[in-house]
Design an enzyme around this catalytic site. Structure first.
Site, PDB file in Angstrom:
ATOM      1  N   LEU A 102      -4.579  15.202 -56.387  1.00 35.02           N
ATOM      2  CA  LEU A 102      -4.228  16.003 -57.261  1.00 35.02           C
ATOM      3  C   LEU A 102      -3.016  15.093 -57.736  1.00 35.02           C
ATOM      4  CD1 LEU A 102      -4.788  19.463 -55.972  1.00 35.02           C
ATOM      5  CD2 LEU A 102      -6.013  18.592 -57.806  1.00 35.02           C
ATOM      6  N   ASP A 103      -2.447  15.372 -58.760  1.00 39.12           N
ATOM      7  CA  ASP A 103      -1.118  14.706 -59.487  1.00 39.12           C
ATOM      8  C   ASP A 103      -0.055  15.259 -58.590  1.00 39.12           C
ATOM      9  OD1 ASP A 103      -2.667  13.106 -61.098  1.00 39.12           O
ATOM     10  OD2 ASP A 103      -2.495  14.582 -62.734  1.00 39.12           O
ATOM     11  N   LYS A 104       0.867  14.703 -58.917  1.00 45.39           N
ATOM     12  CA  LYS A 104       2.130  15.310 -58.052  1.00 45.39           C
ATOM     13  C   LYS A 104       2.781  16.568 -58.601  1.00 45.39           C
ATOM     14  CE  LYS A 104       6.956  14.165 -57.247  1.00 45.39           C
ATOM     15  NZ  LYS A 104       7.926  13.207 -57.689  1.00 45.39           N
ATOM     16  N   HIS A 187      -6.037  11.452 -63.934  1.00 44.93           N
ATOM     17  CA  HIS A 187      -5.471  12.357 -64.857  1.00 44.93           C
ATOM     18  C   HIS A 187      -6.496  12.847 -65.720  1.00 44.93           C
ATOM     19  CE1 HIS A 187      -1.657  11.096 -63.305  1.00 44.93           C
ATOM     20  NE2 HIS A 187      -1.317  10.081 -64.212  1.00 44.93           N
ATOM     21  N   LYS A 190      -5.806  16.159 -68.012  1.00 49.89           N
ATOM     22  CA  LYS A 190      -4.731  15.964 -68.924  1.00 49.89           C
ATOM     23  C   LYS A 190      -4.989  14.947 -70.127  1.00 49.89           C
ATOM     24  CE  LYS A 190      -1.316  16.477 -65.161  1.00 49.89           C
ATOM     25  NZ  LYS A 190      -0.464  15.604 -64.365  1.00 49.89           N
TER      26      LYS A 190
END
Ligand code: URA
Length: 240
Positions: A102-104, A187, A190
């Protein structure tokens, strides 16, 4: 199995360090201090204590975390805090790693395990394991976006996404949605919204395959999966 090997395998130190712990009388098996590193123990049946604390021997560990924003989905990093840094030592000794990323700044469901086979099955692009996200979107998400996501949208690198299911929960200048995707490009969520001219403001994974996020977990908390949940994941992979 030899007690020194069991303890070293579980990450309680090198063979040498473990030998010293044994010699110092720190290790008890079924209530009796064991000092001889060569002693054979059945880790499935015998009770092993180190400094008075019982250890649970098992090969695999399966954890569900409600990942907070601000930590990265990695096992170690020089400068950033990782999801593994959030684990208690007794869980970290099993060397779990995050199943995917998962992204930061993304929150929500993250599995951590040391079961490489299960992780591989869940991540394999061939298995198309669905992942569902809740998101807050800047801009009005429309029925056209639902259709576009169903058909596939072109990302900034020219890749056309596989059919995805977009549910609009509320729509306005700021919209809330749920999106289920079956792939895991960098990503991806997004970039899918970017492809339709919108921006993800907040992103949280709420389900992976058959496993929903346990909403009783506060952000940053985690728990072990139940035996039933592990079984469900393993069977799911077979249906794959
Ligand atoms: N898609 C994203 O854009 N970020 C994540 O963390 C997961 C999916």
């Amino acid at each position: 199995m030899r007690i020194d090997k069991i303890l070293a395998n579980m990450g309680y130190g090198s063979r040498k360090e473990v030998k010293k712990m044994l010699k110092d009388g720190a290790v008890k098996v079924n209530g009796t201090a064991i000092t001889d590193a060569k002693t054979h123990v059945n880790p499935e049946e015998d009770t092993i204590e180190i400094f008075g604390e019982e250890i649970r021997y098992r090969k695999f560990i399966y954890l569900m975390m409600n990942k907070p924003a601000g930590v990265i989905s990695a096992t170690e990093d020089f400068s950033e805090q990782t999801v593994v840094d959030l684990l208690e030592v007794e869980d970290a000794v099993f060397d779990p790693f995050p199943v995917g990323r998962l992204d930061k700044d993304t929150e929500g469901l993250l599995l951590l395990t040391n079961d490489g086979q299960l992780a591989h099955q869940l991540l394999s692009p061939k298995k198309h394991v669905p992942k569902t996200y809740f998101a807050i979107i800047e801009g009005e998400v429309t029925d056209e976006d639902v259709v576009a996501f169903k058909q596939g949208v072109m990302l900034d690198d020219g890749y056309v996404t596989k059919p995805a299911e977009l549910k609009i929960l509320s729509s306005g200048l700021r919209s809330t949605i749920e999106l289920t995707i079956t792939e895991g490009k960098f990503h991806q969520v997004k970039r899918m919204f970017q492809a339709v001219g919108k921006r993800v403001k907040y992103l949280k994974r709420i389900q992976m395959g058959p496993l929903p996020l346990d909403e009783s977990l506060q952000v940053g908390e985690y728990r072990e999966l139940t035996d039933e949940e592990v079984q469900m994941l393993k069977e799911y992979k077979r249906e794959g």
